[in-house]
Design a protein around this motif. Structure first.
Motif, PDB file in Angstrom:
ATOM      1  N   GLN A   6     -13.298   6.545   5.472  1.00 26.10           N
ATOM      2  CA  GLN A   6     -13.621   5.446   4.537  1.00 26.10           C
ATOM      3  C   GLN A   6     -12.443   4.476   4.437  1.00 26.10           C
ATOM      4  O   GLN A   6     -12.632   3.268   4.345  1.00 26.10           O
ATOM      5  CB  GLN A   6     -13.907   6.010   3.145  1.00 26.10           C
ATOM      6  N   ILE A   7     -11.233   5.014   4.456  1.00 27.99           N
ATOM      7  CA  ILE A   7     -10.042   4.158   4.388  1.00 27.99           C
ATOM      8  C   ILE A   7      -9.919   3.322   5.656  1.00 27.99           C
ATOM      9  O   ILE A   7      -9.655   2.122   5.595  1.00 27.99           O
ATOM     10  CB  ILE A   7      -8.774   5.006   4.143  1.00 27.99           C
ATOM     11  N   ASN A   8     -10.170   3.946   6.799  1.00 27.82           N
ATOM     12  CA  ASN A   8     -10.094   3.192   8.054  1.00 27.82           C
ATOM     13  C   ASN A   8     -11.143   2.076   8.103  1.00 27.82           C
ATOM     14  O   ASN A   8     -10.867   0.975   8.562  1.00 27.82           O
ATOM     15  CB  ASN A   8     -10.252   4.129   9.261  1.00 27.82           C
ATOM     16  N   GLU A   9     -12.333   2.394   7.607  1.00 27.14           N
ATOM     17  CA  GLU A   9     -13.385   1.366   7.538  1.00 27.14           C
ATOM     18  C   GLU A   9     -12.953   0.218   6.636  1.00 27.14           C
ATOM     19  O   GLU A   9     -13.181  -0.948   6.930  1.00 27.14           O
ATOM     20  CB  GLU A   9     -14.656   1.966   6.929  1.00 27.14           C
ATOM     21  N   LEU A  10     -12.330   0.583   5.511  1.00 25.75           N
ATOM     22  CA  LEU A  10     -11.868  -0.438   4.555  1.00 25.75           C
ATOM     23  C   LEU A  10     -10.777  -1.302   5.190  1.00 25.75           C
ATOM     24  O   LEU A  10     -10.793  -2.530   5.044  1.00 25.75           O
ATOM     25  CB  LEU A  10     -11.362   0.245   3.281  1.00 25.75           C
TER      26      LEU A  10
ATOM     27  N   GLN B 235      -2.226  -5.525   1.002  1.00 25.56           N
ATOM     28  CA  GLN B 235      -3.069  -4.359   0.722  1.00 25.56           C
ATOM     29  C   GLN B 235      -3.405  -3.579   2.004  1.00 25.56           C
ATOM     30  O   GLN B 235      -3.501  -2.358   1.976  1.00 25.56           O
ATOM     31  CB  GLN B 235      -4.367  -4.797   0.016  1.00 25.56           C
ATOM     32  N   ILE B 236      -3.566  -4.293   3.121  1.00 27.47           N
ATOM     33  CA  ILE B 236      -3.804  -3.621   4.414  1.00 27.47           C
ATOM     34  C   ILE B 236      -2.583  -2.765   4.750  1.00 27.47           C
ATOM     35  O   ILE B 236      -2.704  -1.604   5.153  1.00 27.47           O
ATOM     36  CB  ILE B 236      -4.083  -4.664   5.528  1.00 27.47           C
ATOM     37  N   ASP B 237      -1.400  -3.334   4.551  1.00 26.66           N
ATOM     38  CA  ASP B 237      -0.157  -2.608   4.820  1.00 26.66           C
ATOM     39  C   ASP B 237      -0.049  -1.385   3.907  1.00 26.66           C
ATOM     40  O   ASP B 237       0.301  -0.286   4.349  1.00 26.66           O
ATOM     41  CB  ASP B 237       1.021  -3.568   4.605  1.00 26.66           C
ATOM     42  N   TYR B 238      -0.389  -1.563   2.641  1.00 25.54           N
ATOM     43  CA  TYR B 238      -0.336  -0.463   1.667  1.00 25.54           C
ATOM     44  C   TYR B 238      -1.243   0.703   2.083  1.00 25.54           C
ATOM     45  O   TYR B 238      -0.900   1.872   1.904  1.00 25.54           O
ATOM     46  CB  TYR B 238      -0.755  -1.005   0.294  1.00 25.54           C
ATOM     47  N   LEU B 239      -2.402   0.355   2.671  1.00 27.85           N
ATOM     48  CA  LEU B 239      -3.354   1.389   3.102  1.00 27.85           C
ATOM     49  C   LEU B 239      -2.963   2.026   4.441  1.00 27.85           C
ATOM     50  O   LEU B 239      -3.651   2.930   4.916  1.00 27.85           O
ATOM     51  CB  LEU B 239      -4.764   0.785   3.221  1.00 27.85           C
TER      52      LEU B 239
END
Ligand code: FE2
Ligand code: FE2
Length: 167
Positions: free
Chosen positions: A21-25, A79-83
């Motif tokens: 789910q995180i990768n999809e996000l 936010q992409i970096d944070y994830l």
């Protein structure tokens, strides 16, 4: 005992984020980031090539949109970096036209597409319990709706519908 659940790495505990789910996000946020770059480029170019007295007011507004889109891009990239993802460097393509009205129409269509996507992204962020991201996205969504409204007003058309039930 038959009711005892097996210990297993594949079992998701409540509140535990699912890696896929995180990768999809992350992938979806990179699409959002590419749309933000597209908006920055389009507003920078359009606001400078729009001619005709009737378009001067919206040209000034487009310049304001440009700086807001840049702020959105910075937030999404952060936010992409944070994830744990890597922010894209590639914008979605920017359409050009000799007609002012057509350029504003491209912007309006892009804003409507952006709004639909951010609504979806808020749901995805909440589904994995990333409430801080959902909060950031809500603030961006408010500004995107203002952009959409400004463009629809300049074109003299109704604000395009974004809800599934037609609202
Ligand atoms: Fe934006
Ligand atoms: Fe926008």
């Amino acid at each position: 005992m038959a009711t005892t659940k097996k210990k297993g790495a594949t079992q998701n505990r409540p509140g535990q984020s699912n890696k896929s789910q995180i990768n999809e996000l992350i992938d979806a946020l990179n699409e959002d980031l590419a749309r933000e770059y597209q908006a920055i480029i389009a507003y920078t170019v359009y606001s400078n090539i729009l001619t005709g007295a009737e378009w001067m007011k919206i040209a000034d507004e487009l310049k304001l949109h440009t700086s807001e889109e840049l702020q959105h891009a910075m937030i999404i990239a952060d936010q992409i970096d944070y994830l744990g993802g890597k922010p894209t460097a590639v914008p979605k393509p920017v359409k050009l036209s000799d007609k002012a009205e057509e350029m504003i129409r491209f912007d309006l269509d892009n804003e409507t597409e952006t709004i639909k996507n951010y609504r979806q992204r808020i749901k995805q962020a909440e589904a994995i319990g990333h409430y801080a991201l959902a909060e950031q996205l809500r603030k961006i969504l408010v500004q995107e709706q203002e952009h959409q409204h400004d463009l629809a007003t300049a074109l003299g058309v109704d604000v395009p519908r974004v809800f599934e039930d037609g609202a």
